[in-house]
Design a protein around this motif. Sequence first.
Motif, PDB file in Angstrom:
ATOM      1  N   VAL A 173      19.714  22.446  36.418  1.00 59.22           N
ATOM      2  CA  VAL A 173      20.030  23.880  36.341  1.00 59.22           C
ATOM      3  C   VAL A 173      21.248  24.070  35.452  1.00 59.22           C
ATOM      4  CG1 VAL A 173      20.646  25.955  37.632  1.00 59.22           C
ATOM      5  CG2 VAL A 173      19.143  24.242  38.670  1.00 59.22           C
ATOM      6  N   THR A 183      21.571  32.115  35.170  1.00 62.27           N
ATOM      7  CA  THR A 183      20.855  30.862  34.962  1.00 62.27           C
ATOM      8  C   THR A 183      20.436  30.766  33.510  1.00 62.27           C
ATOM      9  OG1 THR A 183      19.998  30.970  37.230  1.00 62.27           O
ATOM     10  CG2 THR A 183      18.934  29.433  35.729  1.00 62.27           C
ATOM     11  N   CYS A 208      16.483  25.988  33.559  1.00 63.56           N
ATOM     12  CA  CYS A 208      16.062  25.350  34.810  1.00 63.56           C
ATOM     13  C   CYS A 208      14.791  24.562  34.546  1.00 63.56           C
ATOM     14  CB  CYS A 208      15.813  26.387  35.907  1.00 63.56           C
ATOM     15  SG  CYS A 208      15.312  25.644  37.490  1.00 63.56           S
ATOM     16  N   SER A 209      14.771  23.338  35.025  1.00 59.06           N
ATOM     17  CA  SER A 209      13.569  22.515  34.894  1.00 59.06           C
ATOM     18  C   SER A 209      13.444  21.625  36.120  1.00 59.06           C
ATOM     19  CB  SER A 209      13.623  21.658  33.632  1.00 59.06           C
ATOM     20  OG  SER A 209      14.718  20.756  33.670  1.00 59.06           O
ATOM     21  N   THR A 210      12.210  21.301  36.473  1.00 60.18           N
ATOM     22  CA  THR A 210      11.949  20.410  37.606  1.00 60.18           C
ATOM     23  C   THR A 210      10.883  19.401  37.207  1.00 60.18           C
ATOM     24  OG1 THR A 210      10.223  21.851  38.535  1.00 60.18           O
ATOM     25  CG2 THR A 210      12.478  22.214  39.280  1.00 60.18           C
ATOM     26  N   CYS A 244      12.300  26.555  40.512  1.00 61.73           N
ATOM     27  CA  CYS A 244      13.103  27.291  39.535  1.00 61.73           C
ATOM     28  C   CYS A 244      13.157  28.782  39.862  1.00 61.73           C
ATOM     29  CB  CYS A 244      12.564  27.064  38.119  1.00 61.73           C
ATOM     30  SG  CYS A 244      13.133  25.485  37.414  1.00 61.73           S
TER      31      CYS A 244
END
Length: 477
Positions: free
Chosen positions: A137, A153, A156-158, A195
């Motif tokens: 984040v 923000t 954001c990555s997952t 996210c």
Amino acid sequence: MAGGNTLQAALLVSLSLMLAEGTNPGFVGRITGRGLDYARQEGVAVLQRELARIELPDFSGSFQVLVLGDINYRFHSLKIQSFRLPSSTIVPVPSVGLKVSVTDAFAEVSGEWQWRNWLASDHGSFDVKIEGLSISVGLKLGNDSAGRLTADTSACSTHISSVQAHIDGTWSWLYNLFDSQIESALREAMEDQICQVVSSSVSSRLEPYLQTLPVTAKIDKVSGIDYSLVGPPVATSDSLDLGLKGEFFSLAQRSAAPFEPPALPFPMDHDRMLYFGASSYLFNTAGYVYYQAGALTYDITDDMIPKESKFRLNTSSFGPLVPQIEKLYPDMLMKLVVSPSSPPSLAIAPEGLSLAPTVGVQAFAILPNSSLAPLFVLDVSTTILATAALESNKIVGSLKIGRLELSLKHSDVGPFPVKLMQLVMDYFAAHILVPQINERLAQGFPLPLPDDLQLSNPVLQPRQNCLYFGTDVHYGH
């Protein structure tokens, strides 16, 4: 502040640095790596609770099996049983703000399933283990036109490394065909929802909270203090620097101080979580505001003198010092009015804090009708040593007065040797005037910190034109 806002707010709102062009802050702050790490611990704990409340969608589909034909399936009532974020880091990102990274996170999900076709049907429960989950984040920090801290923000990555499903039932060979469907669907749903939760927490909880934080605080009926940001926070490789206007202002009529804040270099220390720098400008705007309001004028009357004292504030006691007083105003009470001739100016140096004020002391006789008869005016100069400390999120202080230097400015009762007044004025200053001032200084003025952020292990060090404080913190849940 609710604990859910701690991730970025609890420490960040406390401070500010870096200049709008051409403007030095009167108060600076630095959040060190240790301070950011504490914010990370608090914030990740909040994020973990938020992620555990993710609502996962139902999903369904169909596939074909030899002999059985088309199989229609549905997975529903999905619920996250646990969500753990065991490893995380936070680092400043120059020109952006902060980056929070979570690695090796894992979650457990349970739910119900069912399938049917023209020949048979079945239903049951399932469990899924999600492992190797990582989250990255980016948090962009800035300031708005009112000088409040802003947060958004920026990225954001997952990513999920492993999703393993276990389906209970009697048709085990058939259920194994479901594994890839549920694993793929859960992976996509989780990566998308995480996210969304992060962005929602920042936009719907953190940012509105930051907007409610006051950038000014009322000190008393005379003054307030301005802690608005003079520029956006500045991320370095190992800290977050922020700068505040840091000035007192009059509640009656705000006007600019007739002097500018000096440049403030940051301390190189990183032992404490937070470092503050309070410029001499901050303290001297206080002196200017109270001087302009007439709030630095003090009256000394006989009822302030301890009853056991033989020397009284009346013409009888002053008669041996100024013979004409008792002749002109026999057996009358007196009043002393003490006022500075200019705004007090605090000097801060590595050796300590000091003031060198010049004040006027005007003496009056109190006539039977309560009116005042002027007697004489003294010019008094001295050196005052000041001390400061941190107490309960406030800067408090005290004064210790040195020897007074007296001169007669004006007399309505004829000339008299001023040196005879030395002991009397020393007594009034040390036992009446300074205790009044110290009582007020002991009340202090607030630091720009959330109410529930508590200080520990503070250290104080005067530098040139600045008083530096270092402290650890903990959040009072």
